[in-house]
Design a protein around this motif. Structure first.
Motif, PDB file in Angstrom:
ATOM      1  N   LEU A  66      27.177   6.320 -10.809  1.00 45.16           N
ATOM      2  CA  LEU A  66      27.102   7.208 -11.970  1.00 45.16           C
ATOM      3  C   LEU A  66      25.657   7.349 -12.421  1.00 45.16           C
ATOM      4  N   ASN A  67      25.273   8.574 -12.650  1.00 42.05           N
ATOM      5  CA  ASN A  67      23.919   8.864 -13.107  1.00 42.05           C
ATOM      6  C   ASN A  67      23.947   8.993 -14.634  1.00 42.05           C
ATOM      7  N   ARG A  68      22.929   8.458 -15.291  1.00 43.63           N
ATOM      8  CA  ARG A  68      22.889   8.521 -16.755  1.00 43.63           C
ATOM      9  C   ARG A  68      22.432   9.897 -17.261  1.00 43.63           C
ATOM     10  N   ASN A  69      22.069  10.758 -16.347  1.00 45.16           N
ATOM     11  CA  ASN A  69      21.671  12.111 -16.741  1.00 45.16           C
ATOM     12  C   ASN A  69      22.936  12.904 -17.090  1.00 45.16           C
ATOM     13  N   GLN A  70      23.173  13.134 -18.379  1.00 50.54           N
ATOM     14  CA  GLN A  70      24.421  13.744 -18.827  1.00 50.54           C
ATOM     15  C   GLN A  70      24.615  15.167 -18.294  1.00 50.54           C
ATOM     16  N   PRO A  71      23.589  16.013 -18.276  1.00 49.71           N
ATOM     17  CA  PRO A  71      23.788  17.361 -17.709  1.00 49.71           C
ATOM     18  C   PRO A  71      24.274  17.324 -16.261  1.00 49.71           C
ATOM     19  N   LEU A  72      23.748  16.359 -15.471  1.00 54.43           N
ATOM     20  CA  LEU A  72      24.212  16.250 -14.089  1.00 54.43           C
ATOM     21  C   LEU A  72      25.685  15.864 -14.033  1.00 54.43           C
ATOM     22  N   LEU A  73      26.091  14.924 -14.896  1.00 56.15           N
ATOM     23  CA  LEU A  73      27.495  14.511 -14.932  1.00 56.15           C
ATOM     24  C   LEU A  73      28.386  15.685 -15.330  1.00 56.15           C
ATOM     25  N   ASP A  74      27.968  16.449 -16.313  1.00 55.44           N
ATOM     26  CA  ASP A  74      28.752  17.606 -16.746  1.00 55.44           C
ATOM     27  C   ASP A  74      28.879  18.623 -15.619  1.00 55.44           C
ATOM     28  N   GLN A  75      27.752  18.821 -14.910  1.00 59.26           N
ATOM     29  CA  GLN A  75      27.760  19.784 -13.807  1.00 59.26           C
ATOM     30  C   GLN A  75      28.686  19.326 -12.686  1.00 59.26           C
ATOM     31  N   ALA A  76      28.698  18.029 -12.437  1.00 63.47           N
ATOM     32  CA  ALA A  76      29.551  17.497 -11.375  1.00 63.47           C
ATOM     33  C   ALA A  76      31.023  17.640 -11.724  1.00 63.47           C
ATOM     34  N   SER A  77      31.378  17.433 -12.993  1.00 60.78           N
ATOM     35  CA  SER A  77      32.782  17.473 -13.398  1.00 60.78           C
ATOM     36  C   SER A  77      33.380  18.870 -13.266  1.00 60.78           C
ATOM     37  N   VAL A  78      32.535  19.885 -13.367  1.00 60.04           N
ATOM     38  CA  VAL A  78      33.034  21.264 -13.294  1.00 60.04           C
ATOM     39  C   VAL A  78      33.699  21.536 -11.953  1.00 60.04           C
ATOM     40  N   THR A  79      33.213  20.906 -10.896  1.00 60.20           N
ATOM     41  CA  THR A  79      33.717  21.179  -9.546  1.00 60.20           C
ATOM     42  C   THR A  79      34.854  20.247  -9.144  1.00 60.20           C
TER      43      THR A  79
ATOM     44  N   THR B 211      25.779  11.742  -4.909  1.00 59.47           N
ATOM     45  CA  THR B 211      25.238  11.531  -3.563  1.00 59.47           C
ATOM     46  C   THR B 211      24.800  12.870  -2.961  1.00 59.47           C
ATOM     47  N   GLY B 212      25.617  13.885  -3.185  1.00 59.28           N
ATOM     48  CA  GLY B 212      25.267  15.207  -2.649  1.00 59.28           C
ATOM     49  C   GLY B 212      23.997  15.759  -3.258  1.00 59.28           C
ATOM     50  N   TYR B 213      23.775  15.497  -4.528  1.00 61.64           N
ATOM     51  CA  TYR B 213      22.562  15.978  -5.184  1.00 61.64           C
ATOM     52  C   TYR B 213      21.307  15.298  -4.620  1.00 61.64           C
ATOM     53  N   ASN B 214      21.507  14.171  -3.921  1.00 60.10           N
ATOM     54  CA  ASN B 214      20.375  13.402  -3.406  1.00 60.10           C
ATOM     55  C   ASN B 214      20.443  13.291  -1.887  1.00 60.10           C
ATOM     56  N   GLU B 215      20.701  14.433  -1.260  1.00 55.61           N
ATOM     57  CA  GLU B 215      20.648  14.572   0.194  1.00 55.61           C
ATOM     58  C   GLU B 215      21.594  13.627   0.922  1.00 55.61           C
ATOM     59  N   GLY B 216      22.680  13.254   0.246  1.00 55.44           N
ATOM     60  CA  GLY B 216      23.692  12.432   0.889  1.00 55.44           C
ATOM     61  C   GLY B 216      23.332  10.976   1.006  1.00 55.44           C
ATOM     62  N   ASN B 217      22.305  10.541   0.358  1.00 57.82           N
ATOM     63  CA  ASN B 217      21.886   9.138   0.442  1.00 57.82           C
ATOM     64  C   ASN B 217      22.918   8.269  -0.281  1.00 57.82           C
TER      65      ASN B 217
ATOM     66  N   VAL C 242      25.987  19.634  -1.740  1.00 56.75           N
ATOM     67  CA  VAL C 242      24.710  20.150  -2.235  1.00 56.75           C
ATOM     68  C   VAL C 242      23.847  20.478  -1.027  1.00 56.75           C
ATOM     69  N   THR C 243      23.330  21.702  -1.009  1.00 53.41           N
ATOM     70  CA  THR C 243      22.463  22.142   0.089  1.00 53.41           C
ATOM     71  C   THR C 243      21.073  22.475  -0.447  1.00 53.41           C
ATOM     72  N   GLU C 244      20.201  22.883   0.467  1.00 57.82           N
ATOM     73  CA  GLU C 244      18.861  23.273   0.043  1.00 57.82           C
ATOM     74  C   GLU C 244      18.908  24.476  -0.896  1.00 57.82           C
ATOM     75  N   GLU C 245      19.957  25.287  -0.742  1.00 61.43           N
ATOM     76  CA  GLU C 245      20.086  26.455  -1.608  1.00 61.43           C
ATOM     77  C   GLU C 245      20.774  26.128  -2.930  1.00 61.43           C
ATOM     78  N   GLY C 246      21.363  24.907  -3.031  1.00 60.07           N
ATOM     79  CA  GLY C 246      22.066  24.519  -4.250  1.00 60.07           C
ATOM     80  C   GLY C 246      23.482  24.055  -3.923  1.00 60.07           C
ATOM     81  N   LEU C 247      24.373  24.150  -4.899  1.00 59.86           N
ATOM     82  CA  LEU C 247      25.761  23.713  -4.717  1.00 59.86           C
ATOM     83  C   LEU C 247      26.495  24.691  -3.819  1.00 59.86           C
ATOM     84  N   ALA C 248      27.314  24.149  -2.956  1.00 62.49           N
ATOM     85  CA  ALA C 248      28.144  24.959  -2.068  1.00 62.49           C
ATOM     86  C   ALA C 248      29.547  24.361  -2.059  1.00 62.49           C
TER      87      ALA C 248
END
Length: 819
Positions: free
Chosen positions: A546-559, A534-540, A137-143
């Motif tokens: 696991l995040n309870r935000n379901q859209p984020l989980l769905d987005q992560a699984s696509v890649t 971790t990538g969505y949060n600047e590598g921290n 994840v970059t400042e421009e989004g997913l890479a």
């Protein structure tokens, strides 16, 4: 004594034909016809046998009916790459993998493997595969993109980018070694060769890996390491040439010992020739009926040869005895056949049916072995009872051999046989029984340590210092994801594989498994999802969860990488990488997964299924083997016991024959435990085959013993005379075959060496059981007849004297005919 004049022919042949069995008349009255038929069949089966090739199938090694395997096969299309596969590790001995020279070599190996017929190219993986990608994840989004970028040109800048991409791909420990000194090309195999439509020829495939990969690219700075089922089988088949060498050594040893036993070259060559003919017929039959020979069943031809020699020696021994009583060569062969064909057929039928009981084990490779062994025993009836008798009716036995037999009968003290005959006395019999019970107790105690499955890492069929096992050790030591993969399949509703509750359950399972000794690591969609969080949060690193935000989980699984879930997102595999596939490791893993399933009270509609991966399949196989080993023995002993009961019509007789065999089986299990040989697909049939060989000894000895007992002899005298004839042949056979197969311990293939030890033990101990324990048991079970014992206090059998006058020399000889 090799021929008789017409007057003597009438003297001998007329009484002999009174009770001729019909099978004897059919056989000996048409000898030229039978010899012609046998010759034509041998030529045909020889041609067929020449076409047979060692072959193996991954699917034949597994119990397809087991629930674990059924689960795997039901989802096989969703789990590409989890069947038979090879792993090729390319190692640099100078520096690390981030050099242009190494990457050029790795790419060439990847391309070379890609074009080998039989490789599933859609599932081929390495860092040079376009499907192996990195994400961030970059400042421009997913890479993201392929690990090897399209701009790669081998420059320092691109190599630096490659290093970063590898870290971001999560392939460290999987496709790239932990120390960055090697990288893997992972090549799943297809079920059939797409070019021929036939099952993959593992020997040819293994040879291609050697010539196109190892020989071509290995040099001073590059080392190639190859593992996988196909490579193990290929190495075993390549070792078949060495198996043939040891088989030839066994033939020579047997020939030499047969000659010194009979002191007649014809008597040594003919049974050897008939036994080799039996092997040719067996192999030819297998090819004709569409079967092959598996690397794990290569011992079957030798067992057929051994059983053939066992019966052949009995025939030769009986013919020599008949010659010594004055019979010409044809009459001696007839009488020997008449006295032995019934016990011989009974023994061989017992062997064949006993081997056929292996069919109850629903593993195709063992069922094929059962068919091969049963066919081999069936042809022995024709070659080593019928053909051998016909050939000996022409060849006869030399005068030197007959004179040796006469001298032994008339002047031999037979001190050893006299010693063994004392075991029929109650006092000695009780002493032997106590010794046998102590040995049984010892064997039972030691056999408690007998394990199911493999007890060594890598391929236990090969020596620990073999190239394959060294390659396997290298990959296990340098990668987090080992070659032993246990896969749990997590099935959910469609489009729910990335649901938080599904991922959370997988995370719990994965954490529990990683706490077990013997587990290297675990990987699943959860690992990728956490990495993306971790990538969505600047590598921290604190967001590596696991995040309870379901859209984020769905987005992560696509890649996620292909294979992380199936097409409709309803199946998620959990990969558990093990240190090894030892029986204890697999048992621990299975127990922990099943305990987790029992404890899990999670999402409705979520199901955990065992098991896929090579370790999962082997775990299922071990479960089947553990259950089948005693089931098989029960069937073998039951069938052999019933056949003996139908033959001798006596429970006591069956007891005398089977108890020594049972003691040998128990001691064999104890020996396996002591030598660290596990019970598995390759070793399970040996015990059953050993019973089949041993029952021959018991049936021959007891059949002859019963003949003398029926003549009114005491048990001691009857057994003494049994030992001088049949017992002598049994002792010779056991020792000869034991010495011949004992040479296998020198084989570079550990599987063959282990089988050599076990078969030598069973040959010798079955002989000892038949010669020593059988009469002792008979002494305790049979009632004594004092009148018979007093009437027969001599060690010599009753004889009838027939005067034979030769018309040429008018000499009178007296020949004694045993009753």
């Amino acid at each position: 004594m090799s021929s008789l004049n017409p007057q003597l022919e009438q003297t001998f042949l007329k009484p002999a034909t009174i009770g001729e069995p019909i099978i004897e008349r059919i056989l000996f009255n048409h000898r030229p016809v039978w010899l012609t038929l046998f010759t034509l069949l041998t030529l045909f089966f020889g041609y067929q046998a020449n076409q047979i090739r060692p072959e193996a199938s991954y699917e034949k090694m597994i119990p397809t009916f087991h629930p674990y395997i059924a689960n795997y096969l039901a989802h096989k299309d969703d789990l590409k790459g989890l069947g038979s596969a090879v792993r090729i590790s390319v190692e640099t001995t100078e520096g690390d993998i981030f050099t242009k020279e190494f990457q050029d070599t790795l790419k060439q190996v990847h391309d070379e493997v890609f074009y080998i017929s039989g490789v599933d190219r859609t599932a081929l993986k390495s860092i040079w595969a376009s499907a192996v990608r990195w994400n961030e994840v970059t400042e421009e989004g997913l890479a993201g993109g392929p690990v090897i970028a399209e701009t790669y040109d081998g420059s320092p800048a691109e190599l630096k980018k490659l290093r970063a991409n590898i870290f971001k791909s999560g392939q460290v420990g999987a496709l790239v070694a932990n120390n960055f000194k090697s990288a893997v090309v992972y090549a799943p195999l297809m079920g059939k060769d797409p070019e021929t439509g036939e099952p993959i020829d593992y020997q040819a495939f293994s040879n291609k890996l050697e010539t196109l990969v190892r020989d071509k690219y290995q040099n001073k700075t590059i080392k190639i390491h190859i593992t996988g089922f196909a490579k193990v089988v290929g190495d075993l088949i390549d070792g078949a040439n060495q198996v043939a060498v040891f088989f030839a050594v066994a033939l020579i040893i047997t020939l030499v010992m047969l000659y010194f036993y009979a002191r007649c070259l014809r008597s040594a060559v003919v049974p050897l020739l008939c036994s080799v003919t039996a092997v040719i017929w067996q192999l030819g039959l297998l090819k004709t009926l569409g079967y092959g020979i598996d690397p794990y069943s290569m011992l079957i031809p030798f067992l057929v040869f051994a059983i053939g020699i066992s019966h052949g020696v009995q025939i030769i021994n009986a013919i020599a005895h008949e010659n010594a009583t004055g019979s010409n060569k044809e009459l001696a062969a007839r009488r020997a056949f008449r006295s032995l064909y019934i016990p011989g057929i009974i023994a061989l039928v017992s062997d064949g049916v006993g081997f056929a009981t292996l069919m109850v084990i629903e593993i195709p490779v063992i069922q094929d072995l059962a068919i091969a062994a049963s066919m081999g025993v069936a042809v022995i009836i024709l070659t080593n009872l019928f053909l051998l008798s016909i050939l000996m009716s022409y060849a006869g036995i030399s005068k030197a051999s007959v004179n040796k037999q006469l001298h032994a009968e008339e002047h031999g003290k037979h001190q050893f046989w006299q010693l063994l005959s004392t075991f029929t006395q109650r006092r000695q019999a009780w002493a032997l029984l106590i010794i046998a019970l102590l040995m049984a107790a010892f064997g039972l105690h030691q056999s408690q340590g007998l394990k199911i499955g493999d007890l060594d890492a890598g391929a236990p069929e090969l020596r620990p210092d073999s190239r394959y096992n060294m390659d396997n050790s290298f990959i296990t030591d340098n990668y987090t994801t080992s070659t032993d993969i246990f896969v749990v399949m997590v099935q959910s509703a469609k489009e729910k594989c990335s649901d938080y509750r599904t991922l959370d359950a997988i995370d719990q399972l994965q954490w529990r498994m990683q706490q077990l000794p013997g587990v290297q690591s675990g990987r699943s969609l959860v690992n990728h999802t956490k990495q993306m969080m971790t990538g969505y949060n600047e590598g921290n690193i604190k967001w590596l969860a696991l995040n309870r935000n379901q859209p984020l989980l769905d987005q992560a699984s696509v890649t996620a990488l292909p294979g992380s879930y199936n097409a409709d997102c309803s199946l998620t595999p959990v990969f558990i990488y093990l240190n090894d596939h030892k029986a204890e490791t697999l048992k621990t893993v299975v127990a922990e997964v099943e305990a987790f399933i029992d404890d899990f009270k999670g999402v409705e509609g979520l199901t955990f299924k065992l098991a896929a991966g090579n370790a999962g399949i082997e775990a299922a196989t071990n479960v089947v083997i553990e259950k089948a080993q005693y089931q098989m023995l029960i069937w073998v002993y039951a069938v052999v016991g019933i056949l003996c009961l139908l033959t001798f019509r006596s429970i006591r007789t069956v007891t005398c024959i089977l108890l020594p065999l049972a003691l040998t089986s128990l001691l064999c299990q104890a020996l396996m435990a002591q030598l660290g040989i596990g019970v598995k697909v390759a070793t399970l049939p040996v015990i059953a085959l050993g019973v089949g060989i041993g029952v021959d000894y018991g049936i021959y000895i007891y059949s002859k013993l019963e003949t003398y007992l029926s003549a009114g002899m005491s048990l001691k005298n009857a057994y003494f005379n049994t030992l001088k004839t049949t017992g002598k042949a049994v002792a010779f056979t056991g020792l000869t075959l034991g010495i011949g197969v004992g040479t296998w311990v020198l084989s570079p293939i550990k599987f063959q060496a282990d089988m050599g030890i076990l078969l030598t033990f069973m040959f010798v101990w079955n002989m000892i059981g038949a010669l020593v324990f059988l009469p002792a048991i008979a002494s305790l079970l049979y009632k004594r007849n004092p009148q018979s014992a007093q009437a027969n206090d001599t060690l010599k059998p009753k004889v009838a004297v027939t005067k034979i006058t030769t018309t040429k020399n008018t000499q009178k000889d007296e020949h004694c005919h045993a009753v």
